[in-house]
Design a protein around this motif. Structure first.
Motif, mmCIF file in Angstrom:
data_model
loop_
_atom_site.group_PDB
_atom_site.id
_atom_site.type_symbol
_atom_site.label_atom_id
_atom_site.label_comp_id
_atom_site.label_asym_id
_atom_site.label_seq_id
_atom_site.Cartn_x
_atom_site.Cartn_y
_atom_site.Cartn_z
ATOM 1 N N TYR A 26 1.012 -1.190 -0.080
ATOM 2 C CA TYR A 26 0.344 -0.345 0.119
ATOM 3 C C TYR A 26 0.634 1.008 0.213
ATOM 4 N N ARG A 27 0.243 2.368 -0.844
ATOM 5 C CA ARG A 27 1.648 3.696 -1.267
ATOM 6 C C ARG A 27 0.139 4.627 -1.093
ATOM 7 N N PRO A 28 0.308 5.328 0.509
ATOM 8 C CA PRO A 28 -0.422 6.241 0.565
ATOM 9 C C PRO A 28 -0.120 7.944 -0.672
ATOM 10 N N SER A 29 -1.313 7.967 -1.341
ATOM 11 C CA SER A 29 -0.842 9.301 -1.888
ATOM 12 C C SER A 29 -0.218 11.002 -1.075
ATOM 13 N N GLU A 30 -0.604 11.202 -1.946
ATOM 14 C CA GLU A 30 0.554 12.065 -1.047
ATOM 15 C C GLU A 30 -0.370 13.473 -0.319
ATOM 16 N N GLY A 31 -1.960 13.184 -1.034
ATOM 17 C CA GLY A 31 -2.748 13.840 -0.168
ATOM 18 C C GLY A 31 -2.833 13.095 0.975
ATOM 19 N N GLU A 32 -2.997 11.427 1.425
ATOM 20 C CA GLU A 32 -3.039 10.931 2.111
ATOM 21 C C GLU A 32 -1.589 10.924 3.731
ATOM 22 N N ARG A 33 -0.794 11.970 3.127
ATOM 23 C CA ARG A 33 0.459 11.625 3.679
ATOM 24 C C ARG A 33 0.264 13.201 4.573
ATOM 25 N N GLU A 34 -0.189 13.844 3.906
ATOM 26 C CA GLU A 34 -0.123 14.866 4.412
ATOM 27 C C GLU A 34 -1.082 15.088 5.737
ATOM 28 N N LYS A 35 -2.356 14.263 5.254
ATOM 29 C CA LYS A 35 -3.104 14.018 5.736
ATOM 30 C C LYS A 35 -2.800 13.955 7.187
ATOM 31 N N GLN A 36 -1.636 12.586 7.595
ATOM 32 C CA GLN A 36 -1.310 11.586 8.288
ATOM 33 C C GLN A 36 0.140 12.913 9.131
ATOM 34 N N VAL A 37 0.508 13.875 8.201
ATOM 35 C CA VAL A 37 1.094 15.012 9.200
ATOM 36 C C VAL A 37 0.481 15.691 10.356
ATOM 37 N N LEU A 38 -0.686 16.065 9.552
ATOM 38 C CA LEU A 38 -1.599 16.651 10.381
ATOM 39 C C LEU A 38 -2.330 16.254 11.727
ATOM 40 N N TYR A 39 -2.586 15.195 11.503
ATOM 41 C CA TYR A 39 -3.323 14.296 12.441
ATOM 42 C C TYR A 39 -2.202 14.000 13.702
ATOM 43 N N GLU A 40 -1.693 13.548 13.165
ATOM 44 C CA GLU A 40 0.360 13.545 14.040
ATOM 45 C C GLU A 40 0.592 14.654 14.839
ATOM 46 N N ILE A 41 0.912 15.488 13.944
ATOM 47 C CA ILE A 41 1.354 17.310 14.823
ATOM 48 C C ILE A 41 -0.458 17.385 15.562
ATOM 49 N N ASN A 42 -1.317 17.341 15.388
ATOM 50 C CA ASN A 42 -2.403 17.665 16.336
ATOM 51 C C ASN A 42 -2.509 16.659 17.536
ATOM 52 N N HIS A 43 -2.279 15.145 17.155
ATOM 53 C CA HIS A 43 -2.361 14.655 18.837
ATOM 54 C C HIS A 43 -1.132 14.683 18.982
ATOM 55 N N LEU A 44 -0.403 15.339 18.755
ATOM 56 C CA LEU A 44 1.420 15.950 19.620
ATOM 57 C C LEU A 44 0.922 17.373 20.601
ATOM 58 N N ALA A 45 0.302 18.157 20.243
ATOM 59 C CA ALA A 45 -0.383 19.677 20.101
ATOM 60 C C ALA A 45 -1.316 18.893 21.411
ATOM 61 N N GLY A 46 -2.377 17.908 21.257
ATOM 62 C CA GLY A 46 -3.443 17.426 22.127
ATOM 63 C C GLY A 46 -2.171 17.599 24.241
ATOM 64 N N GLU A 47 -1.812 16.682 23.605
ATOM 65 C CA GLU A 47 -0.619 15.604 24.603
ATOM 66 C C GLU A 47 0.270 17.003 25.184
ATOM 67 N N PHE A 48 0.909 18.077 24.501
ATOM 68 C CA PHE A 48 1.251 18.842 24.696
ATOM 69 C C PHE A 48 0.820 19.937 25.331
ATOM 70 N N TYR A 49 -0.924 20.405 25.382
ATOM 71 C CA TYR A 49 -1.846 20.811 26.159
ATOM 72 C C TYR A 49 -2.563 20.505 27.136
ATOM 73 N N HIS A 50 -2.490 18.514 26.994
ATOM 74 C CA HIS A 50 -2.915 18.209 28.766
ATOM 75 C C HIS A 50 -2.116 18.123 29.166
ATOM 76 N N PHE A 51 -0.974 18.076 28.874
ATOM 77 C CA PHE A 51 0.501 17.506 30.027
ATOM 78 C C PHE A 51 0.358 19.092 30.752
#
Length: 389
Positions: A26-51
């Motif tokens: 399975y090879r993700p498209s460019e759009g999928e990779r970009e979305k995945q990066v945004l989800y990762e960043i938002n997840h880390l931001a959420g962890e940062f704020y919650h901590f």
């Protein structure tokens, strides 16, 4: 896929996950990779704020504030509520300096703002942070709330629309409430994040927030995946709220059964649920069908004995009854309204037919005027070119 707001590749991964199938090629498209990066960043931001809220001295004031509002630590953990510090580049330093993400990705996620000089600063500062998740639990964005109710700045600041965040397609709390919604076969709709959390704490766990009073078609389609029964519990009287009324029309068109909570004992569900959880539970259980609610509301505000009052009631309710899509339901409420204001059903049906005709003619007139204007433009350009070359 459209309702899920995912593209084909993501749909394949989601279906494989549900079926327990491992994708070997399975090879993700460019759009999928970009979305995945945004989800990762938002997840880390959420962890940062919650901590910072739960475990750091920086968030102590915010923690005391939200606990003082009656939100339990269990709820803070479940909904992953956090705190954005006052610093202009705190999150920027964490995600770029420590986690090595590109600042452009942070901007794409709506977490930082670029200055005219080319530098970046955090969008959220000194605010309680509510992660905005899709129904699968991905953090798509954030809502930041000021601690001081007297602050001159906006009470809430939200993530702007991004590749993964669309306000019109998100329901706050759905990832936490979806199982309870399926179990109860009903969803309770409130306006804000604190309304949803306080309701959840009180025992009404099949609750989501629409973040305002305007319910969208996308949100209704999403709700329909879990239940066909919807109960409105908004801050304002929906009879006088055009946005809420439009949401009711859209839900009716989608075939949902709609009820309304007759709220009392507080200005909003948050206050009612905090003051008296049992009262809030009882009010939700006693919600009445939406058209009964709208008829009762009109009857309470206008004098049903006077001809002027009857006319005002008709002016308010005729458009609403005309738009009911189920003919049996429509006939029921035409008969009920006729009995309440003591007129013949035929009079109401005639007014409904007149209103519908006026709407149709108005639409045709509007389209005709638009065509005439468009036809006029080339002629105007022609004469201008002659006299003012």
């Amino acid at each position: 896929m459209k309702i899920e707001n995912i593209d084909f590749g993501e749909a394949v991964k989601e279906l494989a996950k549900r079926a327990g199938v491992k994708l070997t090629q399975y090879r993700p498209s460019e759009g999928e990779r970009e979305k995945q990066v945004l989800y990762e960043i938002n997840h880390l931001a959420g962890e940062f704020y919650h901590f910072l809220l739960m475990s750091h001295p920086t968030g102590k004031k915010a923690l005391n504030y939200i606990l003082g509002r009656g939100i339990s630590k269990e709820s803070l953990i479940l909904f992953k509520i956090g705190f954005a510090p006052e610093g202009w580049r705190s999150l920027h330093h964490f995600l770029v300096g420590k986690k090595h993400y590109h600042v452009q990705s942070l901007e794409n996620a709506g977490l930082v703002i670029k200055t005219p000089g080319g530098s970046y600063y955090d969008r959220f500062r000194g605010r309680l942070m509510f992660p905005l998740k899709d129904h699968r639990g991905n953090i798509c964005g954030f809502a930041g709330r000021v601690l001081d109710p007297q602050a001159k700045e906006a009470k809430y600041v939200n993530t702007p629309e991004t590749l993964v965040y669309y306000k019109s397609g998100l329901l706050y709390g759905l990832s936490e409430a979806k199982e309870e919604i399926k179990k109860k076969d009903e969803v309770v709709l409130v306006e804000g994040e604190l309304d949803a959390i306080s309701s959840f704490q009180s025992g009404v766990k099949n609750v989501v927030a629409i973040k305002g009073s305007a319910l969208t078609t996308t949100q209704i389609q999403l709700i329909s995946r879990f239940t066909k029964n919807m109960t409105f519990a908004l801050d304002q009287d929906i009879a006088g709220d055009q946005a809420a009324r439009r949401g009711i029309e859209l839900a009716d068109e989608q075939g949902l059964m709609i009820k309304v909570v007759k709220a009392k004992g507080g200005k909003d569900p948050d206050e009612i649920a905090q003051k008296n959880p049992q009262l809030w539970l009882k009010m939700v259980q006693q919600a009445i069908p939406v058209y009964d609610y709208l008829i009762d509301s009109a009857l309470n505000r206008f004098n049903v004995e006077g001809i002027n009052g009857k006319k005002k009631i008709g002016d308010e309710l005729v458009p609403i009854l005309t738009k009911i899509t189920n003919e049996i339901v429509k006939a029921h409420y035409v008969k009920l309204l006729a009995e309440k204001i003591k007129v013949d059903e035929e009079a109401i049906l005639n007014e409904m037919a007149k209103w519908q005709k006026d709407q149709s003619e108005g639409g045709v007139k509007g389209q005709t005027e638009k065509v005439l204007v468009e036809e006029k433009k080339p002629r105007e350009r022609f004469w201008k070119n002659i006299f003012w070359p």
